[in-house]
Motif scaffolding. Structure first.
Motif, mmCIF file in Angstrom:
data_model
loop_
_atom_site.group_PDB
_atom_site.id
_atom_site.type_symbol
_atom_site.label_atom_id
_atom_site.label_comp_id
_atom_site.label_asym_id
_atom_site.label_seq_id
_atom_site.Cartn_x
_atom_site.Cartn_y
_atom_site.Cartn_z
ATOM 1 N N UNK A 240 49.778 45.089 32.176
ATOM 2 C CA UNK A 240 50.104 44.715 33.550
ATOM 3 C C UNK A 240 49.394 43.406 33.871
ATOM 4 N N UNK A 241 49.887 42.716 34.902
ATOM 5 C CA UNK A 241 49.380 41.385 35.225
ATOM 6 C C UNK A 241 48.039 41.467 35.945
ATOM 7 N N UNK A 242 47.123 40.576 35.604
ATOM 8 C CA UNK A 242 45.843 40.492 36.293
ATOM 9 C C UNK A 242 45.959 39.692 37.571
ATOM 10 N N UNK A 243 45.171 40.076 38.561
ATOM 11 C CA UNK A 243 45.188 39.391 39.855
ATOM 12 C C UNK A 243 43.784 38.911 40.205
ATOM 13 N N UNK A 244 43.728 37.905 41.061
ATOM 14 C CA UNK A 244 42.453 37.350 41.519
ATOM 15 C C UNK A 244 42.516 37.089 43.010
ATOM 16 N N UNK A 245 41.400 37.317 43.699
ATOM 17 C CA UNK A 245 41.345 37.037 45.133
ATOM 18 C C UNK A 245 40.069 36.285 45.471
ATOM 19 N N UNK A 246 40.147 35.459 46.506
ATOM 20 C CA UNK A 246 38.973 34.815 47.076
ATOM 21 C C UNK A 246 38.926 35.134 48.566
ATOM 22 N N UNK A 247 37.724 35.173 49.110
ATOM 23 C CA UNK A 247 37.524 35.381 50.545
ATOM 24 C C UNK A 247 37.042 34.081 51.169
ATOM 25 N N UNK A 248 37.510 33.811 52.366
ATOM 26 C CA UNK A 248 37.119 32.618 53.091
ATOM 27 C C UNK A 248 37.041 32.916 54.594
ATOM 28 N N UNK A 249 36.114 32.225 55.252
ATOM 29 C CA UNK A 249 36.048 32.243 56.718
ATOM 30 C C UNK A 249 36.855 31.050 57.218
ATOM 31 N N UNK A 250 38.037 31.334 57.766
ATOM 32 C CA UNK A 250 38.969 30.276 58.181
ATOM 33 C C UNK A 250 39.453 30.573 59.598
ATOM 34 N N UNK A 306 43.618 31.328 42.870
ATOM 35 C CA UNK A 306 43.778 32.758 43.142
ATOM 36 C C UNK A 306 45.174 33.068 43.664
ATOM 37 N N UNK A 307 45.609 34.296 43.442
ATOM 38 C CA UNK A 307 46.907 34.711 43.988
ATOM 39 C C UNK A 307 46.770 35.380 45.339
ATOM 40 N N UNK A 308 45.515 35.681 45.746
ATOM 41 C CA UNK A 308 45.275 36.396 47.000
ATOM 42 C C UNK A 308 44.145 35.716 47.761
ATOM 43 N N UNK A 309 44.346 35.525 49.067
ATOM 44 C CA UNK A 309 43.330 34.966 49.958
ATOM 45 C C UNK A 309 43.050 35.972 51.061
ATOM 46 N N UNK A 310 41.777 36.335 51.197
ATOM 47 C CA UNK A 310 41.357 37.248 52.258
ATOM 48 C C UNK A 310 40.570 36.480 53.301
ATOM 49 N N UNK A 311 41.017 36.559 54.549
ATOM 50 C CA UNK A 311 40.333 35.899 55.657
ATOM 51 C C UNK A 311 39.314 36.859 56.264
ATOM 52 N N UNK A 312 38.051 36.459 56.264
ATOM 53 C CA UNK A 312 37.041 37.286 56.913
ATOM 54 C C UNK A 312 37.232 37.183 58.426
ATOM 55 N N UNK A 313 37.314 38.320 59.094
ATOM 56 C CA UNK A 313 37.609 38.318 60.528
ATOM 57 C C UNK A 313 36.370 38.689 61.335
ATOM 58 N N UNK A 314 36.211 38.086 62.522
ATOM 59 C CA UNK A 314 35.085 38.423 63.402
ATOM 60 C C UNK A 314 35.403 39.680 64.198
#
Length: 340
Positions: A240-250, A306-314
């Motif tokens: 199966x395909x590997x995935x990668x994500x990064x988190x950012x405060x945007x 990365x294929x996934x971006x996670x936005x850190x939310x307040x």
């Protein structure tokens, strides 16, 4: 290009008049509401941090199950579960049940943990490293047991006179959710741990900080991490395909409320310091009008890789405002990056 866009909530709460989340109940119920709002906006994922002994989210599976029952499309995950604290067999039961409730949408992020509110908090949960092990080794051992159990193979000797009839052979943990084993992630703090995760068939999460391995900017180091992960994944030959994500405060600034909260908080530089006995690099925050954000994010090498971006939310600013931040990004920034 399709980029998965989700949010990551630490689930802070504090009994302060300035906070929209003044209790654990507020955080849990608002997390469900925010996940529903994210799905309606068109985002792709709702992810939650796990911290023990803190006024933050701690026990993920009741929350993930509730969100799974209230949503129908988005991915639901963690970033990350500290495996120093976990009984891997009991965790496999909880994860299997939550994934079945969600219809196979769990994306579980695990890790060896980060500095906690108390000294060696995992000891209070009944765990300690074996002789010759570090706490990091213990976390990885728990993880490997968890991964093995998720395969669904029988391993437990059945009682010859059970209360209920057994299927033939050795018994496995129930409930078993088919496919969950292929949706486990590892929060990697270094190139070596990214490669280790790839070898075991875990996807890779990288956050807003990592071990400083060469003095370069966070996004450059994370891009190197992601490329090393992808190479190790290819060499492992997983099915199966590997995935990668990064988190950012945007924070896109599109109205006066955004400007009041974040107009003067565009931190243009990474920071270097020490955490958990190693030198770390802490990533910058992004806060600007959408056109400027688009140009800034185009220069972020890790976001591009990365294929996934996670936005850190307040989250303490409440569901409506966090949903607004997410919607502003999905509508005004993502299209300019070619993601929508």
């Amino acid at each position: 290009m399709k980029k998965h866009i989700g949010f990551l909530s630490f689930g802070h709460w504090t009994p302060s008049p300035q906070s929209q989340t003044r209790s654990a109940s507020d955080v849990l119920l608002q997390s469900i509401d925010l996940a529903q709002a994210a799905e309606e906006i068109g985002a792709d994922g709702a992810y939650f941090r796990v911290h023990h002994f803190a006024r933050q989210l701690a026990s993920p599976f009741p929350l993930l199950s509730a969100i799974g029952a209230k949503t129908g499309r988005i991915e639901i995950g963690t970033g990350v579960i500290d495996m120093r604290y976990e009984n891997p067999l009991y965790m496999a039961e909880d994860a299997g049940a939550a994934d079945l409730i969600a219809g196979g949408r769990l994306q579980l992020g695990l890790s060896r943990g980060s500095p906690e509110q108390v000294i060696d908090g995992w000891r209070y949960f009944g765990y300690q490293p074996a002789e010759g092990e570090t706490e990091q080794d213990m976390a990885r051992r728990h993880t490997q047991v968890f991964l093995d159990v998720l395969e669904g193979r029988g391993f437990a000797q059945p009682n010859p006179r059970p209360m209920f009839p057994n299927p033939p052979g050795l018994l496995r943990i129930e409930p078993h959710s088919e496919g969950l084993r292929e949706r486990i992630w590892w929060g990697a703090g270094s190139v070596a741990t990214a490669q280790w995760a790839a070898g075991l068939g875990m996807h890779m999460q990288t956050s807003t900080l990592k071990q400083d391995e060469n003095g370069q900017s966070l996004h450059v180091q994370q891009a190197e991490q992601i490329r090393a992960f992808k190479q190790a994944w290819a060499e492992a030959g997983h099915s199966y395909a590997g995935r990668t994500s990064v988190s950012r405060s945007i924070f896109p600034i599109v109205n006066d409320q955004d400007r009041a909260y974040f107009g003067g908080h565009d931190d243009n530089h990474d920071q270097f310091g020490h955490i958990d006995n190693y030198r770390a690099v802490f990533g910058r925050s992004y806060a600007a009008e959408p056109d400027r954000l688009i140009e800034q994010l185009k220069a972020d090498e890790a976001v591009a890789e990365a294929d996934t971006l996670l936005l850190t939310v307040p989250n303490q600013l409440g569901v409506d405002y966090c949903a607004h931040v997410l919607e502003s990004f999905v509508q005004h920034v993502a299209p300019g990056l070619g993601w929508r």
